[in-house]
Design an enzyme around this catalytic site. Structure first.
Site, PDB file in Angstrom:
ATOM      1  N   LYS A 190       7.058  32.423  34.799  1.00 54.16           N
ATOM      2  CA  LYS A 190       8.447  32.713  34.442  1.00 54.16           C
ATOM      3  C   LYS A 190       9.242  32.841  35.728  1.00 54.16           C
ATOM      4  CE  LYS A 190      10.951  33.591  30.707  1.00 54.16           C
ATOM      5  NZ  LYS A 190      10.841  33.096  29.334  1.00 54.16           N
ATOM      6  N   ASP A 247      15.836  29.758  29.485  1.00 49.87           N
ATOM      7  CA  ASP A 247      15.700  31.074  28.854  1.00 49.87           C
ATOM      8  C   ASP A 247      17.126  31.613  28.795  1.00 49.87           C
ATOM      9  OD1 ASP A 247      13.629  33.194  27.949  1.00 49.87           O
ATOM     10  OD2 ASP A 247      14.874  34.347  29.308  1.00 49.87           O
TER      11      ASP A 247
END
Ligand code: NDP
Length: 450
Positions: free
Chosen positions: A128, A168
């Site tokens: 991430k 995201d």
């Protein structure tokens, strides 16, 4: 000496080292409680010190993004890429641009991502990344300039077989386009290094819809396991972004009544339920409108409540789809008092540990995001394989694949949940998801040696 590890020992070790990283410790704790008994019962896992290794990221990259905005002013942001675990495949996970982004948030997201990706059954490791850059209110040009500066540094750490970021929060098709363009110019390569790309340059049909649609396919599977359907159910949704709006769209198509949407400024309540055309309009408008929900209210759809959350609204199903820790213990109790019998997470870790406990202790169905929101990364996996073949599959083929992946994730979680159920036979989807994912990753780690 084999590591006779237990929950307290490992958690204390992490707590001492990373005391200030609250979100990371929260995510790890949630998993450790379920997997340590499996670990303790397996000599090969203990010999390889799997749990400690799995909790720690393999690599954390920090960089400063110094850039010149469209008015000629220098701006400085912080950025990270956390490459958590790559045993199952190249690191895979989104990029978030938000002022609340810090190392703890990205470490929790990368850790969760490993479990989620393992549940899909596709060959993807977990990672991430993101930055504390706030794109809200910025010009399109500033967003492009920031994305280019961000990618100038990130590009040396990623690659189609190394690490494939996606979007995201605040990183959608536009940002992915700018990021991809800069990667291509710098590397002189047209390769599947990012997912969520535009359809014209290697993107996949259904990727945008996949997380929200997948959440509803998972909800259908849960309904099915409980001999019911979505038809006629009242659904409370939080968020008004990509995940929330596509979940609302699919829920309405399945005959449910979606009565709320929300954002960081309040929530919109529509007692008779939003129409498909309300949601279609919001999907088109949400990336350009400053508040798509107050715009919807002006169009006559719903009543806006400033600075309030939707958790006290009467419903059968709650789908938190905005952000981490948006649903607390008191909200969980309010949902129960109002008849809610299923909570499925669209966002990552939206329910606090105490809220999860309230749901599980009361015996209602609670499904963690690592299982129920895995549709997005599953479609990203399918985008990667289409890119590797220089092909583009039809939307209905991909939608069918998404449905079958969500069903199989549900089946994996259910099987493990049944296996570990107590005397009350409560189906604990969180335990099921944690254990099913852990077994896959741990076996791959053992097989690959230390
Ligand atoms: P978007 O940026 O499209 O939307 C985020 C939404 O959440 C916005 O409506 C935003 O409101 C709202 N929000 C943000 N912070 C808060 C807050 N503190 N309180 C209330 N509302 C808030 O993001 P996505 O829809 O893509 O992502 C939502 C969640 O789903 C995240 O947790 C993400 O990690 C997760 N997720 C996303 C996937 C994807 O494919 N996009 C895949 C898997 C998980 P506002 O505009 O006011 O900030």
């Amino acid at each position: 000496m084999p590591n006779e590890s237990n929950f307290d020992e490992i958690y204390d070790f992490l707590n001492t080292k990373f005391e200030s990283e609250k979100e990371y410790l929260q995510a790890v704790r949630e998993v450790l409680e379920d997997i340590v008994p499996i670990y303790n019962a397996n000599e090969a896992y203990k010999q390889a010190d799997i749990v400690r290794r799995l909790c720690l990221p393999e690599r954390v990259i920090y960089f400063t993004v110094s850039w010149v905005n469209s008015e000629g002013t220098v701006e400085v942001n912080q950025a990270w890429r956390v490459q958590h675990n790559g045993v199952m495949g190249p690191y895979k996970g989104g990029l978030r641009f938000h002022p609340t982004v810090n190392l703890s948030v990205l470490k929790f997201l990368a850790f969760e991502q490993c479990f989620k990706n393992a549940l899909t059954g596709l060959p993807m490791g977990g990672g991430k990344g993101g930055s504390d850059f706030n794109p809200k209110g910025r010009s399109d040009r500033d967003i492009m300039l920031f994305c280019q500066a961000f990618m100038r540094e990130l590009q040396r750490h990623i690659g189609a077989n190394t690490d494939i970021p996606a979007g995201d929060i605040n990183v959608g098709a536009r940002e992915i386009g700018y990021l991809y363009g800069e990667y291509r110019r710098l590397n002189n390569k047209f390769e599947g290094v990012l997912t969520g790309k535009g359809l014209e340059f290697g993107g996949s049909y259904i990727r945008t819809e996949a997380t929200g649609f997948g959440l509803i396919y998972f909800t259908e599977a849960v309904c099915d396991a409980n001999d019911t359907t979505l038809e006629g159910k009242r659904v409370v949704v939080s968020g008004a972004g990509n995940v929330a709006l596509h979940a609302a769209k699919k829920a309405i198509q399945k005959g449910a009544t979606v009565v709320t949407l929300s954002n960081s400024r309040g929530f919109l309540f529509c007692d008779k339920g939003f129409s498909e055309s309300d949601i279609a309009w919001a999907i088109d408008a949400h990336t350009t409108s400053s508040n798509v929900l107050t715009d919807l209210e002006s169009k006559g759809s719903g009543v806006w409540f400033s600075d309030k959350t939707p958790w006290h609204v009467k419903c059968d199903i709650a789908l938190p789809c905005a952000t981490q820790n948006e649903l607390h213990e008191k909200d969980a109790k309010a949902l129960l008092e109002n008849g809610c019998s299923m909570v499925l997470e669209g966002a990552n870790m939206p329910c606090s540990n105490n809220a999860q406990e309230v749901f599980i202790d009361s015996g209602i169905t609670y499904v963690p995001g690592k299982a129920s929101n895995a549709g997005g990364v599953a479609l990203s996996g399918l985008e990667m394989s289409q890119n590797a073949q220089f092909s583009q599959h039809e939307a209905d083929v991909l939608d069918n694949e998404l449905q079958s992946i969500m069903k199989s994730i549900h089946a994996r979680c259910l099987e493990e949940a049944k296996r570990s159920a107590g005397k009350d036979n409560y189906i604990n989807y969180m335990k099921g998801a944690n254990i099913a994912a852990f077994r896959r990753i741990a076996d791959a780690m053992v097989a690959q040696g230390v």
